[in-house]
Design an enzyme around this catalytic site. Structure first.
Site, short mmCIF file in Angstrom:
data_model
loop_
_atom_site.label_atom_id
_atom_site.label_comp_id
_atom_site.label_asym_id
_atom_site.label_seq_id
_atom_site.Cartn_x
_atom_site.Cartn_y
_atom_site.Cartn_z
N TRP A 49 -31.39 53.31 9.19
CA TRP A 49 -30.04 52.62 8.97
C TRP A 49 -29.85 52.42 7.71
O TRP A 49 -28.67 52.41 7.20
CB TRP A 49 -29.80 51.43 9.87
CG TRP A 49 -30.07 51.65 11.53
CD1 TRP A 49 -30.89 51.22 12.22
CD2 TRP A 49 -29.11 52.47 12.21
NE1 TRP A 49 -30.62 51.80 13.46
CE2 TRP A 49 -29.52 52.36 13.36
CE3 TRP A 49 -27.73 53.19 11.65
CZ2 TRP A 49 -28.85 53.21 14.59
CZ3 TRP A 49 -27.24 53.68 13.09
CH2 TRP A 49 -27.73 53.90 14.09
N ASP A 69 -27.97 43.99 6.61
CA ASP A 69 -27.37 44.33 7.92
C ASP A 69 -28.57 43.64 8.88
O ASP A 69 -29.88 44.23 8.83
CB ASP A 69 -27.67 45.82 7.97
CG ASP A 69 -27.49 46.63 9.49
OD1 ASP A 69 -27.60 45.62 10.50
OD2 ASP A 69 -27.59 47.70 9.65
N LYS A 126 -27.38 44.65 20.05
CA LYS A 126 -28.56 44.63 19.99
C LYS A 126 -28.97 43.29 20.56
O LYS A 126 -30.08 43.16 21.40
CB LYS A 126 -29.31 44.88 18.37
CG LYS A 126 -28.84 46.12 17.73
CD LYS A 126 -29.21 47.39 18.40
CE LYS A 126 -28.41 48.53 18.10
NZ LYS A 126 -28.59 48.96 16.50
C1 LIG Z 1 -27.90 50.06 15.87
C2 LIG Z 1 -28.02 49.72 14.58
C3 LIG Z 1 -26.83 50.13 13.66
C4 LIG Z 1 -25.64 50.85 14.03
O1 LIG Z 1 -24.73 50.01 14.95
P1 LIG Z 1 -23.64 50.68 15.64
O2 LIG Z 1 -22.81 49.16 16.06
O3 LIG Z 1 -23.72 51.72 16.64
O4 LIG Z 1 -22.87 51.17 14.49
C5 LIG Z 1 -26.90 49.73 12.34
N1 LIG Z 1 -27.83 49.07 11.88
C6 LIG Z 1 -28.89 48.52 12.60
C7 LIG Z 1 -30.18 47.61 11.94
C8 LIG Z 1 -28.99 48.85 13.90
O5 LIG Z 1 -30.06 48.53 14.74
#
Ligand SMILES: *Cc1c(COP(=O)(O)O)cnc(C)c1O
Length: 362
Positions: A103, A173, A197
């Site tokens: 990511w 993030d 998540k």
């Molecule tokens: C799942 C995830 C993403 C992507 O998320 P989306 O909502 O599908 O764009 C980005 N960063 C991390 C750390 C993730 O676990």
């Protein structure tokens, strides 16, 4: 567990608290006497306005978000912010990225479309099984920000100490560790995460952004919708937001408050993770893939190192009611995501099942 539900170890979309699902079900036909569901109401109605305001307020309380930070409920998921971050923050056209997984790498690659993105540290040499030492990195003099992915969903690592950014803005993030523990928002310029998540249904990202970083001065050609200023000025309702998702997130925030807030959540998560890691550390069949000090409380990858046995384990686990344990293809083996809503009973049951499998498959 009831209603035929299983233990769901999915990395995302992921398990939600049963209480939240039951409440939502009870309110589906007629939300608080208004004669319709939240899915059917106008986002300009008083009813919905109350929902979004209360949701924001509860999140503010939980995370102790200072008054000079805006909370935005945006569409496009976390991935959309990979572009929005450089578009809104690269004033000098330079940013530093720490690459600790897939990511972070995707965010880094996206940023290159809008300016000069520097890779200042990486753990790719060992397939992202650790967090690099970030105490004295070659931070670029003209960097607009330093970027991290704080919990690496696929690889199961977590920054337990934030990088020394040498005074530069930190952007993080937090998709897969959002609300798993208290954090100090003031250490960041921007914190954002996809909610599927640890917080709610898929299709939304929550961005918490320091007010002074929100301006009209953005990358030329930035779409109106991707300008944080547009969204902040309209309280995330420039266009129709993901109303139902906001409503469910609000319920999850109340659930966390009832559980005792983020300190209690952290203790709960540590207890759960310890059960699984302790077992992995003593098992002669299974082993964790991550350097101990960098282990995530949320995503626990583990392997047997034998493809046939791993397939057998995943199949038998599924038959026994443990779903979504297959690891990401870039790590292989298994991964148990044990987010906030995974009850401790689920982790205990998984470990018992693993111990039984180990006995039978020496
Ligand atoms: C799942 C995830 C993403 C992507 O998320 P989306 O909502 O599908 O764009 C980005 N960063 C991390 C750390 C993730 O676990």
């Amino acid at each position: 567990m009831s209603d035929g539900r299983i233990y769901n170890f999915s990395a995302g979309p992921a398990v939600l608290p049963e209480e939240v699902l039951r409440e939502a079900a009870a309110e589906m036909m007629n939300y608080r006497g208004c004669g319709m569901s939240v899915m059917e109401m106008s986002h300009r109605s008083k009813m919905f306005d109350d929902i979004i305001n209360e949701t924001e307020q509860d999140l503010r309380e939980l995370l102790k978000v200072p008054a000079n930070y805006k909370i935005l409920f945006l569409q496009g998921g976390a991935t959309q912010q990979f572009a929005a971050v450089p578009m809104n923050l690269m004033k000098k056209g330079v940013a530093d990225y720490i690459i600790t997984g897939r990511w972070a790498k995707k965010a880094y690659e996206e940023a290159q479309l809008y300016g000069k993105a520097n890779k200042i540290a990486s753990s790719e040499d060992k397939n992202f099984t650790y967090i690099p030492d970030c105490s004295d990195l070659p931070i670029s003099k003209d960097a607009d920000y330093v970027y991290i992915c704080e919990n690496n969903t696929i690889y199961g690592t977590k920054f337990w100490q934030l990088p020394n950014t040498k005074g530069k803005l930190l952007v993080s993030d937090v998709s897969s560790c959002f609300l798993s523990e208290p954090i100090d928002i003031e250490k960041y310029g921007v914190v954002y995460g996809g909610v599927q998540k640890n917080i709610g249904p898929a299709g939304m990202v929550i961005s918490i952004i320091r007010e002074d970083l929100i301006s009209d001065e953005v990358f030329p050609g930035t779409p109106t919708m991707l300008k944080w200023k547009t969204q902040a000025d309209e309280r995330s309702m420039y266009n129709t937001p993901n109303c139902y998702c906001i409503y469910i997130c609000g319920k999850v925030f109340k659930w966390i408050k009832n559980m005792g807030g983020l300190e209690a959540m952290k203790a709960h998560n540590e207890k759960k993770a310890k059960i699984l890691y302790d077992y992995l550390d003593e098992s002669k069949l299974f082993r964790g893939t991550v350097v101990k000090k960098d282990r995530s409380l949320m995503n626990v990858p583990f392997v047997i190192g034998d493809d046939t046995k791993e397939k057998k384990f995943i199949a038998e686990a599924k038959a026994a009611g443990f779903e979504n344990l297959k690891g990401h293809k870039s790590v292989g083996g298994m991964r148990a995501s044990i987010y906030n809503a995974m009850p401790i009973e689920g982790v205990k049951a998984l470990v018992e099942f693993m111990a039984k499998f180990e006995k039978e498959n020496k």
